[in-house]
Design a protein around this motif. Sequence first.
Motif, PDB file in Angstrom:
ATOM      1  N   PRO A  93      55.840 -90.750  91.610  1.00 39.32           N
ATOM      2  CA  PRO A  93      54.421 -90.336  91.560  1.00 39.32           C
ATOM      3  C   PRO A  93      53.446 -91.398  92.057  1.00 39.32           C
ATOM      4  N   ASP A 139      62.842 -79.157  85.070  1.00 42.51           N
ATOM      5  CA  ASP A 139      62.013 -77.946  85.094  1.00 42.51           C
ATOM      6  C   ASP A 139      62.474 -77.050  86.238  1.00 42.51           C
ATOM      7  N   SER A 179      58.722 -81.902  87.754  1.00 40.27           N
ATOM      8  CA  SER A 179      59.255 -82.714  86.660  1.00 40.27           C
ATOM      9  C   SER A 179      60.758 -82.490  86.519  1.00 40.27           C
ATOM     10  N   ALA A 230      59.433 -85.835  89.987  1.00 51.65           N
ATOM     11  CA  ALA A 230      58.348 -86.621  89.421  1.00 51.65           C
ATOM     12  C   ALA A 230      58.921 -87.645  88.459  1.00 51.65           C
ATOM     13  N   ALA A 231      59.793 -88.503  88.956  1.00 50.75           N
ATOM     14  CA  ALA A 231      60.427 -89.494  88.073  1.00 50.75           C
ATOM     15  C   ALA A 231      60.756 -90.755  88.852  1.00 50.75           C
TER      16      ALA A 231
END
Length: 69
Positions: free
Chosen positions: A6, A21, A18, A1-2
């Motif tokens: 997204p 994580d 993320s 998610a970078a």
Amino acid sequence: AAGGIPEYFSPDAGKLVSPGDEEALLETINFMLDNYQSYDPQHLASLVESRFGLNKVGSQFDELYRSVL
């Protein structure tokens, strides 16, 4: 998610995790191993082609080059 992902991603294409994580990454890998069959390969291919295919990217480059000229 970078890094712009997204904006191009929809929930019917999978799941995002993320950065950093590791626990969420493990959970998502396990989820996908158990549920990959619920994602339609033809739909996924269509999404990729419509967003990143030669015609889409080529026309964007063409527009950019023409705007610079």
